[in-house]
Design a protein around this motif. Structure first.
Motif, PDB file in Angstrom:
ATOM      1  N   GLN A   1      31.861  50.498  45.294  1.00  0.00           N
ATOM      2  CA  GLN A   1      32.852  49.716  45.325  1.00  0.00           C
ATOM      3  C   GLN A   1      33.459  49.097  43.773  1.00  0.00           C
ATOM      4  OE1 GLN A   1      31.793  46.613  47.663  1.00  0.00           O
ATOM      5  NE2 GLN A   1      31.973  47.517  49.596  1.00  0.00           N
ATOM      6  N   ASP A   2      32.743  49.732  42.788  1.00  0.00           N
ATOM      7  CA  ASP A   2      33.265  49.872  41.278  1.00  0.00           C
ATOM      8  C   ASP A   2      34.572  50.598  41.103  1.00  0.00           C
ATOM      9  OD1 ASP A   2      31.126  47.967  41.154  1.00  0.00           O
ATOM     10  OD2 ASP A   2      30.112  49.047  39.712  1.00  0.00           O
ATOM     11  N   ARG A   3      35.363  50.043  39.988  1.00  0.00           N
ATOM     12  CA  ARG A   3      36.542  50.564  39.688  1.00  0.00           C
ATOM     13  C   ARG A   3      36.465  50.462  38.426  1.00  0.00           C
ATOM     14  NH1 ARG A   3      35.836  52.468  43.854  1.00  0.00           N
ATOM     15  NH2 ARG A   3      37.198  52.985  45.720  1.00  0.00           N
ATOM     16  N   VAL A   4      36.642  51.541  37.267  1.00  0.00           N
ATOM     17  CA  VAL A   4      36.554  51.285  35.901  1.00  0.00           C
ATOM     18  C   VAL A   4      37.742  52.319  35.602  1.00  0.00           C
ATOM     19  CG1 VAL A   4      34.857  52.834  35.360  1.00  0.00           C
ATOM     20  CG2 VAL A   4      35.476  51.408  33.504  1.00  0.00           C
ATOM     21  N   ALA A   5      38.736  51.889  34.929  1.00  0.00           N
ATOM     22  CA  ALA A   5      39.845  52.848  34.325  1.00  0.00           C
ATOM     23  C   ALA A   5      40.585  52.410  32.907  1.00  0.00           C
ATOM     24  CB  ALA A   5      40.891  52.831  35.564  1.00  0.00           C
ATOM     25  N   VAL A   6      41.320  53.025  32.597  1.00  0.00           N
ATOM     26  CA  VAL A   6      41.995  53.041  31.210  1.00  0.00           C
ATOM     27  C   VAL A   6      43.436  53.374  31.469  1.00  0.00           C
ATOM     28  CG1 VAL A   6      42.087  53.728  28.624  1.00  0.00           C
ATOM     29  CG2 VAL A   6      39.961  53.611  30.006  1.00  0.00           C
TER      30      VAL A   6
ATOM     31  N   ASP B   1      34.847  44.935  40.203  1.00  0.00           N
ATOM     32  CA  ASP B   1      33.690  45.065  41.061  1.00  0.00           C
ATOM     33  C   ASP B   1      34.080  44.856  42.365  1.00  0.00           C
ATOM     34  OD1 ASP B   1      31.393  45.306  42.398  1.00  0.00           O
ATOM     35  OD2 ASP B   1      30.036  44.115  40.997  1.00  0.00           O
ATOM     36  N   GLY B   2      34.277  45.325  43.382  1.00  0.00           N
ATOM     37  CA  GLY B   2      34.498  44.970  44.696  1.00  0.00           C
ATOM     38  C   GLY B   2      33.333  44.144  45.196  1.00  0.00           C
ATOM     39  N   MET B   3      33.486  43.171  46.006  1.00  0.00           N
ATOM     40  CA  MET B   3      32.615  41.983  46.468  1.00  0.00           C
ATOM     41  C   MET B   3      31.899  42.677  47.265  1.00  0.00           C
ATOM     42  SD  MET B   3      34.606  38.571  45.383  1.00  0.00           S
ATOM     43  CE  MET B   3      33.129  37.456  46.237  1.00  0.00           C
TER      44      MET B   3
ATOM     45  N   GLY C   1      35.173  36.307  37.363  1.00  0.00           N
ATOM     46  CA  GLY C   1      33.801  36.871  38.307  1.00  0.00           C
ATOM     47  C   GLY C   1      32.818  36.988  37.377  1.00  0.00           C
ATOM     48  N   ASP C   2      31.760  37.807  37.991  1.00  0.00           N
ATOM     49  CA  ASP C   2      30.479  37.980  37.344  1.00  0.00           C
ATOM     50  C   ASP C   2      30.297  39.228  36.698  1.00  0.00           C
ATOM     51  OD1 ASP C   2      30.223  39.502  39.373  1.00  0.00           O
ATOM     52  OD2 ASP C   2      28.185  38.508  40.120  1.00  0.00           O
ATOM     53  N   SER C   3      31.512  40.048  36.520  1.00  0.00           N
ATOM     54  CA  SER C   3      31.415  41.327  35.658  1.00  0.00           C
ATOM     55  C   SER C   3      31.425  40.588  34.102  1.00  0.00           C
ATOM     56  CB  SER C   3      32.692  42.027  35.837  1.00  0.00           C
ATOM     57  OG  SER C   3      32.560  42.644  36.930  1.00  0.00           O
ATOM     58  N   ARG C   4      30.983  41.525  33.335  1.00  0.00           N
ATOM     59  CA  ARG C   4      30.826  40.714  31.875  1.00  0.00           C
ATOM     60  C   ARG C   4      31.397  41.385  30.731  1.00  0.00           C
ATOM     61  NH1 ARG C   4      24.469  39.034  31.946  1.00  0.00           N
ATOM     62  NH2 ARG C   4      24.460  37.249  33.704  1.00  0.00           N
ATOM     63  N   ILE C   5      31.797  40.853  29.571  1.00  0.00           N
ATOM     64  CA  ILE C   5      32.306  41.417  28.371  1.00  0.00           C
ATOM     65  C   ILE C   5      31.220  41.213  27.256  1.00  0.00           C
ATOM     66  CG2 ILE C   5      33.988  41.660  26.832  1.00  0.00           C
ATOM     67  CD1 ILE C   5      36.111  40.696  28.913  1.00  0.00           C
TER      68      ILE C   5
ATOM     69  N   ILE D   1      32.828  47.182  22.020  1.00  0.00           N
ATOM     70  CA  ILE D   1      32.947  46.168  23.129  1.00  0.00           C
ATOM     71  C   ILE D   1      32.658  46.991  24.311  1.00  0.00           C
ATOM     72  CG2 ILE D   1      34.689  44.577  24.626  1.00  0.00           C
ATOM     73  CD1 ILE D   1      34.003  43.828  21.784  1.00  0.00           C
ATOM     74  N   LEU D   2      31.780  46.164  25.373  1.00  0.00           N
ATOM     75  CA  LEU D   2      31.148  46.798  26.410  1.00  0.00           C
ATOM     76  C   LEU D   2      31.683  45.712  27.779  1.00  0.00           C
ATOM     77  CD1 LEU D   2      29.216  48.655  27.976  1.00  0.00           C
ATOM     78  CD2 LEU D   2      27.345  46.851  27.632  1.00  0.00           C
ATOM     79  N   LEU D   3      32.334  46.660  28.609  1.00  0.00           N
ATOM     80  CA  LEU D   3      32.731  46.021  29.814  1.00  0.00           C
ATOM     81  C   LEU D   3      31.498  46.240  31.070  1.00  0.00           C
ATOM     82  CD1 LEU D   3      35.197  45.442  28.315  1.00  0.00           C
ATOM     83  CD2 LEU D   3      36.411  46.148  30.482  1.00  0.00           C
ATOM     84  N   SER D   4      30.983  45.356  31.827  1.00  0.00           N
ATOM     85  CA  SER D   4      29.950  46.040  32.627  1.00  0.00           C
ATOM     86  C   SER D   4      29.977  45.015  34.145  1.00  0.00           C
ATOM     87  CB  SER D   4      28.492  45.962  32.209  1.00  0.00           C
ATOM     88  OG  SER D   4      28.196  44.545  32.233  1.00  0.00           O
ATOM     89  N   SER D   5      29.724  45.773  35.150  1.00  0.00           N
ATOM     90  CA  SER D   5      29.498  45.308  36.389  1.00  0.00           C
ATOM     91  C   SER D   5      28.246  44.688  36.481  1.00  0.00           C
ATOM     92  CB  SER D   5      29.814  46.460  37.632  1.00  0.00           C
ATOM     93  OG  SER D   5      29.010  47.298  37.372  1.00  0.00           O
TER      94      SER D   5
END
Length: 409
Positions: free
Chosen positions: A48-53, A72-74, A147-151, A220-224
């Motif tokens: 249920q995650d999607r990461v794109a550019v 990040d889909g809940m 939400g609770d994804s992070r940078i 820089i890091l993006l993370s679920s």
């Protein structure tokens, strides 16, 4: 570009993001200093995650805009995967639509539109987190988080969380609205990770803006949450011992699996020092999109869709005959019309400002992508070959066929 064309663009991106994919993939994003990865984990039956550019050239501007987004889909709510796909597809199409505005206003409109799109479907019973970083060539970079994804910022053997989790536990620590001690474990045990806001929530959103110095040497890091559950110290250690960002992303999702793979794990890593040069390489009329499984290129030919009579008539005729013909026949009619125009000498230059022809797309051992109505995606087959999927030179109204990227494994 007409309003309808942006909706078609959104639907096209959504359909592509929501296609069936393999369980895990890592990729470097073309020539960009960006790596992205996503893994289904060991427990979930659906990613249920999607990461794109996104990379495109705004009208009237000399430099491209680059957008990196993670949603990040809940889990536990309705349609988590679809909510994440809607979130990013709406964000990207609205960024293109409003790219003439100041970048902060453009981001705000795109985020609010994404939340509204998800809410209109799930009425608050489904949603997604969202972490975004946007580069437009200025000295400062703007990032947002909901939400609770992070940078995170990784630099000089250190790690710093730039974002703030939208959870009850964080609010309890921030405002001290609890009679408990300041022990984090006590607060976490009482409030857990329940979110106080997310994309798709009814009512106003508090968008957390983060300004990052473009001249920094940081990554820089993006993370679920399924990725950063390994802990900040492990995120730092893996970074220190990885030779490049792609290897780093791969190790993060692999370690998340070693920690039990309790959730989907997705990350994006961006090297700030190297990205400024890529903003100078313009995309022209091509809207470029990547996810960890493949690449999508859409020719920005909206004016032709609405101005070119032959194209408009072809599309109109197909709509009128929709009840009596399937999609395969429709595509055959479109191609036949284009072939007839070629014989008449009207389309001598394939992808130009005033004339275009879609390049034929070959399908190599791949099933066609699922449509946007495919909400119940089956669990990926672990035996499927790890192969990146791409799509090149496709107009807004043509089919969503796929092609394997050469040289990618």
């Amino acid at each position: 570009m007409g309003c309808d064309s942006y909706e078609v663009l959104r639907e096209q991106i959504h359909r592509w993001l929501h296609r069936k994919n393999i369980s895990s993939s890592v990729r470097r994003v073309s020539t960009l200093p960006v790596a992205i990865a996503s893994d289904i984990g060991l427990v979930r039956t659906e990613n249920q995650d999607r990461v794109a550019v996104l990379k495109f050239q705004p009208s009237g501007k000399l430099k491209d805009i680059i957008v990196v987004a993670l949603a990040d889909g809940m889990g536990g709510m309705e349609g988590g995967a679809n909510a994440a796909s809607i979130t990013i597809s709406t964000l990207f199409s609205e960024m293109v639509k409003n790219s003439n505005l100041p970048i902060r206003s453009c981001i705000e409109k795109a985020v609010l539109a994404a939340s509204k799109s998800v809410f209109n479907i799930y009425r608050g019973n489904g949603g997604a987190t969202l972490s975004v970083i946007v580069f437009d060539g200025n000295s400062d970079v703007i990032a947002i988080n909901i939400g609770d994804s992070r940078i995170y910022s990784l630099e000089d053997h250190s790690i710093k969380q730039l974002s703030e989790d939208d959870t009850l536990a964080v609010l309890a620590r921030k405002f001290n609205n609890t009679n408990m001690t300041n022990n984090d474990s006590d607060i976490d045990s009482k409030f857990g990770g329940e979110l106080v806001q997310f994309i798709g929530l009814e009512g106003p959103l508090e968008i957390h803006y983060i300004e990052i110095n473009m001249l920094s040497d940081a990554t820089i890091l993006l993370s679920s949450d399924g990725a950063h559950l390994i802990g900040n110290d492990n995120l730092r250690r893996l970074f220190n011992h990885s030779s490049n960002t792609a290897i780093y992303c791969k190790r993060v999702i692999e370690l998340a699996s070693w920690f039990g793979g309790l959730d989907n794990a997705s990350v994006a890593a961006i090297e700030l020092a190297k990205i400024s040069n890529e903003l100078k390489t313009t995309s022209g009329e091509v809207v470029n999109i990547w996810d960890s499984f493949g690449e999508l290129k859409i020719i920005n030919i909206a004016n032709k869709i609405f101005i070119n009579d032959d194209i408009s008539k072809s599309e109109s005729d197909l709509n009128n005959k929709k009840e009596n013909s399937n999609d395969v026949n429709n595509r055959s009619v479109i191609q036949k019309r284009k072939d007839e125009e070629l014989k008449k000498g009207k389309n001598k230059n394939p992808v130009t400002k005033n004339n275009f022809i879609d390049k034929k797309i070959k399908v190599k051992n791949k099933k066609k992508s699922t449509t946007s109505s495919s909400l119940n995606m089956k669990a990926p087959n672990d035996d499927e070959k790890l192969e990146n999927i791409s799509k090149k030179y496709i107009t807004y109204f043509d089919s969503n066929e796929v092609e394997g990227d050469k040289g990618d494994k």
